[in-house]
Design a protein around this motif. Structure first.
Motif, PDB file in Angstrom:
ATOM      1  N   LEU A   1       0.824  -1.202   0.000  1.00 57.11           N
ATOM      2  CA  LEU A   1       0.000   0.000   0.000  1.00 57.11           C
ATOM      3  C   LEU A   1       0.859   1.254   0.000  1.00 57.11           C
ATOM      4  N   LEU A   2       1.948   1.212   0.752  1.00 62.27           N
ATOM      5  CA  LEU A   2       2.878   2.344   0.733  1.00 62.27           C
ATOM      6  C   LEU A   2       3.480   2.491  -0.665  1.00 62.27           C
ATOM      7  N   GLY A   3       3.786   1.353  -1.302  1.00 61.29           N
ATOM      8  CA  GLY A   3       4.311   1.387  -2.654  1.00 61.29           C
ATOM      9  C   GLY A   3       3.323   1.985  -3.639  1.00 61.29           C
ATOM     10  N   TYR A   4       2.030   1.714  -3.455  1.00 63.96           N
ATOM     11  CA  TYR A   4       1.002   2.303  -4.319  1.00 63.96           C
ATOM     12  C   TYR A   4       1.035   3.825  -4.207  1.00 63.96           C
ATOM     13  N   LEU A   5       1.149   4.324  -2.997  1.00 59.68           N
ATOM     14  CA  LEU A   5       1.193   5.773  -2.808  1.00 59.68           C
ATOM     15  C   LEU A   5       2.461   6.377  -3.397  1.00 59.68           C
ATOM     16  N   GLU A   6       3.576   5.669  -3.284  1.00 57.67           N
ATOM     17  CA  GLU A   6       4.822   6.138  -3.910  1.00 57.67           C
ATOM     18  C   GLU A   6       4.618   6.247  -5.426  1.00 57.67           C
ATOM     19  N   ALA A   7       3.968   5.233  -5.995  1.00 63.23           N
ATOM     20  CA  ALA A   7       3.739   5.236  -7.440  1.00 63.23           C
ATOM     21  C   ALA A   7       2.781   6.352  -7.846  1.00 63.23           C
ATOM     22  N   LEU A   8       1.761   6.602  -7.031  1.00 62.15           N
ATOM     23  CA  LEU A   8       0.815   7.689  -7.293  1.00 62.15           C
ATOM     24  C   LEU A   8       1.533   9.036  -7.311  1.00 62.15           C
ATOM     25  N   ALA A   9       2.377   9.257  -6.311  1.00 60.08           N
ATOM     26  CA  ALA A   9       3.110  10.522  -6.223  1.00 60.08           C
ATOM     27  C   ALA A   9       4.046  10.708  -7.411  1.00 60.08           C
ATOM     28  N   THR A  10       4.649   9.619  -7.853  1.00 60.29           N
ATOM     29  CA  THR A  10       5.551   9.692  -9.005  1.00 60.29           C
ATOM     30  C   THR A  10       4.777   9.945 -10.292  1.00 60.29           C
ATOM     31  N   GLU A  11       3.691   9.218 -10.494  1.00 65.32           N
ATOM     32  CA  GLU A  11       2.900   9.325 -11.725  1.00 65.32           C
ATOM     33  C   GLU A  11       2.389  10.742 -11.946  1.00 65.32           C
ATOM     34  N   PHE A  12       1.958  11.409 -10.874  1.00 66.64           N
ATOM     35  CA  PHE A  12       1.367  12.734 -11.015  1.00 66.64           C
ATOM     36  C   PHE A  12       2.333  13.859 -10.625  1.00 66.64           C
ATOM     37  N   GLU A  13       3.624  13.510 -10.550  1.00 66.05           N
ATOM     38  CA  GLU A  13       4.700  14.494 -10.335  1.00 66.05           C
ATOM     39  C   GLU A  13       4.423  15.368  -9.109  1.00 66.05           C
ATOM     40  N   LEU A  14       4.113  14.711  -8.010  1.00 63.97           N
ATOM     41  CA  LEU A  14       3.755  15.416  -6.779  1.00 63.97           C
ATOM     42  C   LEU A  14       4.951  15.652  -5.862  1.00 63.97           C
ATOM     43  N   VAL A  15       6.043  14.939  -6.086  1.00 60.69           N
ATOM     44  CA  VAL A  15       7.138  14.935  -5.112  1.00 60.69           C
ATOM     45  C   VAL A  15       7.688  16.327  -4.874  1.00 60.69           C
ATOM     46  N   ASP A  16       7.886  17.097  -5.932  1.00 59.10           N
ATOM     47  CA  ASP A  16       8.471  18.426  -5.764  1.00 59.10           C
ATOM     48  C   ASP A  16       7.513  19.412  -5.114  1.00 59.10           C
ATOM     49  N   ARG A  17       6.279  19.028  -4.950  1.00 54.48           N
ATOM     50  CA  ARG A  17       5.302  19.915  -4.296  1.00 54.48           C
ATOM     51  C   ARG A  17       5.115  19.565  -2.823  1.00 54.48           C
ATOM     52  N   ILE A  18       5.801  18.521  -2.369  1.00 49.06           N
ATOM     53  CA  ILE A  18       5.690  18.103  -0.972  1.00 49.06           C
ATOM     54  C   ILE A  18       6.778  18.778  -0.152  1.00 49.06           C
ATOM     55  N   ARG A  19       6.392  19.401   0.951  1.00 45.77           N
ATOM     56  CA  ARG A  19       7.351  19.944   1.928  1.00 45.77           C
ATOM     57  C   ARG A  19       7.424  18.945   3.071  1.00 45.77           C
ATOM     58  N   PHE A  20       8.486  18.142   3.091  1.00 49.05           N
ATOM     59  CA  PHE A  20       8.657  17.162   4.156  1.00 49.05           C
ATOM     60  C   PHE A  20       9.143  17.848   5.428  1.00 49.05           C
TER      61      PHE A  20
END
Length: 519
Positions: free
Chosen positions: A98-117
């Motif tokens: 399930l965590l992998g699904y979310l990783e794939a979702l974030a990658t597919e929709f180019e969300l990573v650079d919009r996340i402030r960790f």
């Protein structure tokens, strides 16, 4: 699986995001927050930030790493329709998948650079003059946005009751959502405080390792068999090559789960059948009549969460496992004393005691019109218009807010409806001269009176202690009907609920494509 967490270098637009006006600030990078972000992206809105307090995405599927952690909803419906989980290896996916699904979702929709960790939002305040939300993080960052999308969830803040003497216990103790993997449980005396959704998954695993396991049960659960199905390599290849086969299975299971809502309505034939199925499962797996009696619920079916497990009951049959139904009187330095005066020694205590499920704002200060906080507006009875909007808090749209939880179907499907409404609301704001959507107080009151009235027809409102209800017995977590009833009701929301004569014609923000409507 490639972990998505704090990047070594910040995105180049990070400084600019603090100064410019964003379309949205999303709080949380779990299923709710990432799904909202994906829908905004699909609709053409890309000027937003996701504030995540941890150093990695995932929400509950990042935090809950206990042995046996898995979803008790089928994987084919525990995903977004526009991003099906075609790589699922089994019907009930485990935590890493399930965590992998979310990783794939974030990658597919180019969300990573919009996340402030590592960016815990601690305050959000509505600026009425500017018609903007101003959000501050614990590290001192500040953001301004047209809309605020809190995606805190309902099961993200672990809860440990204040047991007498707990501070004197000399052994190791942790909550199931904060599992201490450094502890080797082999041969140890272990206590599990709680026996609900998380415990029925980790108890069978702990029982294999511990020398003795005491399972403290406050009340018995209705338990269904899970019936795990592992997808063969050929079946998974078929999903990838012919996604329509996955979609057909998804529709079939969704419709089956929707029909299952009848089980939680008072005195229906479906409810009686649900009891019979749960009792048959208990009788098949527990032979000892005394143990079976203690595992038989004494409240209406559906009042508490209905659980699924094939191996919880067998774990209780082990000689090294004891079901303890006497209440906890106190903790002692060496263990736990129950109400009957007996003291048991424990090396480790695991708290499967749930979450602060009604802390919908996760301790964050949210300040609306006139300086009124969300805490003040809600008191001990959180409520919202279809779980998303609260009067006096303009342009705030919650994901998985009050009265949107489910017991019968996938919450991911429910959240997708909310995400679509949020996207449409942002489009509408771009078409209003003063870009403000503030739900009317009378609309919220009328809606919630109706919701509470309908809930009286369900087992959620019956006489049992559950995390669905507040101290006064008001059901504040659950939706009263099916997902499709919710979808239809949200689609029928009228502009007058937000003080408008009509919805504005669709307009776009920077780069937004009005034709890219979520499907």
């Amino acid at each position: 699986m490639t972990a998505i967490h704090s990047p070594a270098a910040a995105p180049s637009d990070r400084e600019g995001a603090r100064e410019r006006i964003l379309d949205a600030v999303i709080i949380g990078a779990g299923y709710g927050g990432l799904g909202a972000a994906a829908q905004l992206t699909r609709a053409g809105f890309r000027d937003f930030a996701i504030l995540e307090r941890a150093d990695r995405i995932g929400g509950v599927w990042r935090d809950n790493t206990y042995p046996g952690a898995a979803c008790d909803t089928q994987s084919v419906i525990y995903c977004y329709t526009y991003f099906p989980h075609l790589e699922a290896t089994r019907m009930y996916s485990e935590q890493p998948e399930l965590l992998g699904y979310l990783e794939a979702l974030a990658t597919e929709f180019e969300l990573v650079d919009r996340i402030r960790f590592d960016s815990e939002a601690i305050r959000a305040e509505w600026n009425d003059d500017a018609a903007l939300w101003e959000v501050a993080t614990k590290s001192g960052e500040r953001f301004r946005s047209r809309i605020l999308v809190p995606a805190w969830g309902q099961l993200g803040t672990p809860h440990i009751p204040e047991f007498p003497g707990l501070d004197r216990f000399e052994g190791r103790a942790f909550h199931s959502a904060e599992w201490d993997h450094r502890i080797d449980l082999s041969g140890l005396s272990v206590a599990s405080i709680g026996n609900a959704a998380s415990a029925v998954q980790y108890v069978p695993e702990v029982a294999k390792e511990a020398g003795y396991l005491g399972v403290f049960q406050r009340s018995a659960n209705y338990l269904f068999p899970r019936g795990q199905e592992v997808f063969s390599a050929e079946r998974r290849a078929e999903f990838r090559e012919h996604p329509e086969t996955f979609e057909a299975m998804r529709r079939e299971i969704h419709e089956m789960r929707e029909a299952g809502f009848e089980r939680v309505r008072h005195a229906t034939a479906a409810q009686s059948a649900g009891v019979a199925d749960a009792m048959a499962h208990l009788e098949r797996q527990i032979v000892d009549p005394e143990l079976r009696a203690r595992l038989t619920p004494d409240y209406e079916f559906g009042c508490k969460r209905i659980l699924r497990s094939d191996d919880y009951y067998p774990a209780l049959n082990r000689d090294s496992v004891e079901l303890i139904t006497e209440g906890i009187a106190e903790f002692t330095p060496e263990g736990i004393r129950t109400a009957d005066g007996r003291e048991r020694r424990f090396d480790v205590v695991i708290f499967g005691t749930g979450f602060r499920s009604q802390a919908f704002h996760a301790g964050m200060a949210v300040v609306g019109l006139g300086g009124v906080t969300l805490d003040e507006r809600w008191g001990d009875a959180p409520e919202a218009y279809f779980g998303m909007s609260v009067d006096g808090f303009p342009n705030m749209f919650m994901v998985f807010g009050p009265n949107t939880n489910l017991n019968h179907n996938s919450i991911v499907t429910m959240m997708e409806v909310q995400h679509e409404f949020i996207v449409e609301s942002l489009r509408r704001l771009h078409g209003i001269r003063r870009p403000v959507l503030d739900v009317r107080a009378d609309a919220v009151a009328e809606h919630n009176d109706y919701v509470q009235g309908e809930l009286q027809r369900s087992a959620y409102s019956s006489d049992c202690s559950s995390w669905y209800k507040n101290a006064a017995g008001r059901v504040v977590n659950n939706w009263y009907g099916t997902v499709e009833e919710y979808r239809s009701a949200v689609a029928a929301i009228e502009p007058k609920a937000f003080g408008l004569p009509d919805w504005p014609e669709r307009a776009t923000g920077d780069g937004a494509d009005p034709s890219a409507a979520p499907r």
